[in-house]
Design an enzyme around this catalytic site. Structure first.
Site, PDB file in Angstrom:
ATOM      1  N   GLU A 197     -43.178  38.750 -26.536  1.00  8.82           N
ATOM      2  CA  GLU A 197     -42.613  37.423 -26.814  1.00  8.82           C
ATOM      3  C   GLU A 197     -43.621  36.560 -27.553  1.00  8.82           C
ATOM      4  OE1 GLU A 197     -40.604  33.662 -24.358  1.00  8.82           O
ATOM      5  OE2 GLU A 197     -41.790  35.181 -23.299  1.00  8.82           O
ATOM      6  N   LYS A 221     -32.885  33.722 -28.130  1.00  5.75           N
ATOM      7  CA  LYS A 221     -32.778  33.631 -26.673  1.00  5.75           C
ATOM      8  C   LYS A 221     -31.651  32.681 -26.275  1.00  5.75           C
ATOM      9  CE  LYS A 221     -35.596  32.894 -22.527  1.00  5.75           C
ATOM     10  NZ  LYS A 221     -36.924  32.506 -21.995  1.00  5.75           N
ATOM     11  N   CYS A 231     -37.849  37.236 -21.764  1.00  8.39           N
ATOM     12  CA  CYS A 231     -38.407  36.648 -20.546  1.00  8.39           C
ATOM     13  C   CYS A 231     -37.408  36.739 -19.382  1.00  8.39           C
ATOM     14  CB  CYS A 231     -38.862  35.217 -20.812  1.00  8.39           C
ATOM     15  SG  CYS A 231     -39.939  34.538 -19.520  1.00  8.39           S
TER      16      CYS A 231
END
Length: 519
Positions: free
Chosen positions: A264, A334, A386
C-alpha cells in the site's frame, strides 16, 4: 446506605467479571490463537447473564464488550500515541472511547436476548440476535467488523464450516454452542451439553477435510517486496525519491518473476507527479514480460479528489509491451475507508482539534463497491486495501470465475509491535479459507505472506525487516459454498433458531392450558 448504592455494589462484581471474560477473548485471536478459550469464556458470560445480569443485561453486555474490545484492539492506542500527536492520556482515552462504542453491540445483543427470548430457549435465539448486532457493527459509520468471533476459530474444529457458512456463520455456531454450555452445564445436563459440543466439533472437523476447490496444477512465481519504511518518514517529501529508489533496487534482481507486488502506497509521491518514474517502471516490467502491482495515491488537481489506489504496470497479458498511460483503467480505488486515517467523520468539527485529525492523506474519496479485477501478466486479482480484507461481502462481490488470487496490501507500520498486524494476517487467512482461493498479502513492514486456499501460511517475511519474498503459488479452480451463497445460509440457520425460540414457548403454554382445561 441508599438502595441505589446497594444495587450498584451488587452489580459491580457482575460487571467486573463480565469485563474480565470479554478481555480474555484476546487470547483466542492471533498471535495467541487458543481457539477453545472463546467458547469457554462466552459460556461463562451467558451463565453470568442468566444468573446475575438479567436485570441489567445491557450493562452486563456492555462490560463484556468493553473488555473484549478494550484488550483486543488496544493496538489502536499505539498509532494514536506514536503518530496522532496526542499525549498518553489522550491516546488511551480515544482508544477507550472507540472500545466503549463497539461494546454497544454486544450490549444490545444481551438486552434483546433477555428482553424477548425465554431463558430456556436462549441457545436457539442467540444466533440471530448476535448476527443482527454484528451486522450493525459492520455497517454503522462505514463499519468496523474487527475481532468478530468467527476469526477465533480458524485453527479449531469449527473452522471447517468457514467454506460453507463463512466467518459470520461460524460466529452463529460459536455463540449457540457457548450459550448451550452456559445454560446446560450449571444445571448438570452434561449429556445434552456433550452431545451438542460433539456434533458441532466433529462435524466441523470432518468438513475441514473436504476440499472445495482444486489445484489446477499450475503455479505462479510471485515476488513481494517489503520496504520497511518508518511511518514517520512515509509522507516526508524529501524521502519520496529514496523510498522509490529502494523499492526499485529491491526489485531489480527479480524481473524473472511472473508477478511482482509492492505494498500500500509503496510509491509515496502523488501519481500525477510520478509519471516519469511510473512509465520507466512500466517499460522495464513489460520488457521482462512481467507485471508490477503497486499502491499509490492518485490526486486529481482539478476536482481535488484523492484515491488510495492499486495500479498495474508492465504486461497485462504476457506481452512485452507496457500499457500505463495516466489515468489508465487497470487500477483499483479503495472503497472502505478507515475512519480518522482516511476520512474524518464530522470533519468540520474535528479538524484542528489535534494533529490526529489532520494526518497526511486523511481525506480520500471512495471507490466503487464492485470494481473490475486487476489484470497483471495474464492473472486476474481481486484487490482489497488494508482493512477492506475484513469485509467478506466486498471480497465476494469482486470474485469472478476468472479470478486467480485475492490480493491485499497494507501498511501496518501504524501499529508497531502490537498484536494488530497478527490479527490482520489472521483475517486474511480466514478470507482464503472461506473462498478457497490463495491470498497474497504485501505489507510495508510485515506481515508479508502467501496464504494457501485452506488458510495456511505458505511463506512469509519477518516483521520490521527489509526483504523480498519469493514464492511459487498454485492456481485453483472451483467455488466454495460460501463463495456461491455468501451469508444466506448463516441468516437462514439463525432465523430458523429464532423462529423455534419464539414458537416453542407459545406451543408449550398452549399445551399446558389445554391440559389444565381437560383436568
Amino acid at each position: 446506605m441508599t438502595p441505589k448504592i446497594k444495587a450498584a455494589k451488587r452489580l459491580l462484581p457482575t460487571c467486573l467479571l463480565s469485563f474480565l471474560l470479554g478481555a480474555g477473548l484476546t487470547f483466542s485471536y492471533a498471535p495467541f490463537s487458543v481457539w477453545f478459550i472463546a467458547p469457554l469464556l462466552l459460556a461463562g458470560f451467558f451463565w453470568l447473564l442468566s444468573n446475575k445480569g438479567r436485570s441489567h443485561a445491557f450493562l452486563s453486555g456492555w462490560s463484556f464488550g468493553l473488555g473484549w474490545f478494550g484488550a483486543g484492539i488496544s493496538w489502536v492506542h499505539v498509532s494514536i500515541a506514536d503518530f496522532g500527536g496526542l499525549p498518553l492520556v489522550g491516546s488511551i482515552g480515544l482508544m477507550l472511547l472507540l472500545s466503549a462504542y463497539l461494546a454497544l453491540y454486544p450490549a444490545l445483543a444481551s438486552w434483546l436476548l433477555v428482553r424477548f427470548i425465554t431463558p430456556s430457549y436462549w441457545p436457539l435465539g442467540i444466533g440471530f440476535i448476535w448476527l443482527f448486532c454484528e451486522w450493525l457493527r459492520s455497517w454503522m459509520l462505514t463499519g468496523f467488523p474487527w475481532l468478530s468471533l468467527g476469526y477465533s476459530q480458524l485453527h479449531g474444529p469449527l473452522g471447517g464450516y468457514l467454506p460453507i457458512l463463512g466467518e459470520t456463520g461460524v460466529s452463529v455456531l460459536l455463540v449457540t454452542l457457548a450459550c448451550s454450555l452456559g445454560l446446560l452445564v450449571p444445571k448438570r445436563h452434561f449429556k445434552s451439553a456433550f452431545m451438542i459440543t460433539a456434533v458441532l466439533l466433529i462435524s466441523g472437523y470432518l468438513l475441514g477435510k473436504q476440499q472445495w476447490t482444486e489445484d489446477k496444477g499450475q503455479s505462479v512465481k510471485l515476488v513481494m517486496v517489503q520496504g520497511n519504511i518508518q511511518q514517520s518518514l512515509r509522507w516526508v517529501p524529501e524521502q519520496d525519491l529514496p523510498t522509490m529508489n529502494l523499492y526499485r533496487q529491491l526489485t531489480d534482481s527479480h524481473w524473472d518473476a511472473d508477478l511482482i507486488i509492492w505494498p500500500e502506497a509503496a510509491i509515496p509521491k502523488l501519481e500525477p507527479l510520478a509519471l516519469r518514474y511510473l512509465q520507466e517502471l512500466d517499460e522495464t516490467a513489460a520488457s521482462h514480460q512481467t507485471a508490477v502491482v503497486t499502491g499509490i495515491v492518485n490526486y486529481n488537481f482539478e476536482t481535488r479528489d484523492a484515491f488510495n489506489n492499486l495500479i498495474v504496470l508492465g504486461s497485462q497479458n504476457g506481452e512485452a509491451q507496457g500499457h500505463y498511460r495516466y489515468p489508465h483503467a487497470n487500477r483499483y480505488a479503495k472503497h472502505h475507508l478507515l475512519p480518522i486515517g482516511e476520512f474524518i467523520p464530522f470533519e468540520d468539527w474535528l479538524r484542528g482539534i489535534a494533529p490526529l485529525f489532520d494526518l497526511p492523506m486523511s481525506s480520500f474519496s471512495r471507490g466503487d463497491f464492485q470494481q473490475r479485477n486487476l489484470q497483471a501478466n495474464g492473472l486476474h486479482l481481486a484487490p482489497a486495501i488494508c482493512f477492506e480484507i475484513a469485509f467478506p461481502n466486498q471480497i465476494r462481490a469482486n470474485l469472478h470465475d476468472h479470478t486467480d488470487y485475492i490480493l491485499t496490501v497494507s501498511n501496518d507500520a501504524w501499529f508497531g509491535h502490537s498484536h494488530g498486524p497478527h490479527q490482520h494476517l489472521e483475517i486474511a487467512q480466514v478470507r482464503a479459507k472461506e473462498f478457497g482461493i490463495p491470498v497474497l498479502r504485501a505489507t510495508n513492514n510485515g506481515i508479508t505472506a502467501v496464504i494457501d486456499a485452506d488458510g495456511r501460511v505458505l511463506d512469509q517475511l519477518p516483521q520490521f525487516e527489509q526483504g523480498v519474498l519469493v514464492s511459487r503459488v498454485p492456481r485453483y479452480q472451483g467455488q466454495t459454498p460460501y463463495a456461491k451463497f455468501g451469508d444466506l445460509w448463516a441468516w437462514l440457520l439463525a432465523a430458523m433458531g429464532l423462529g423455534l425460540a419464539v414458537w416453542l414457548p407459545k406451543r408449550n403454554t398452549t399445551q399446558q392450558s389445554s391440559a389444565t382445561q381437560v383436568n
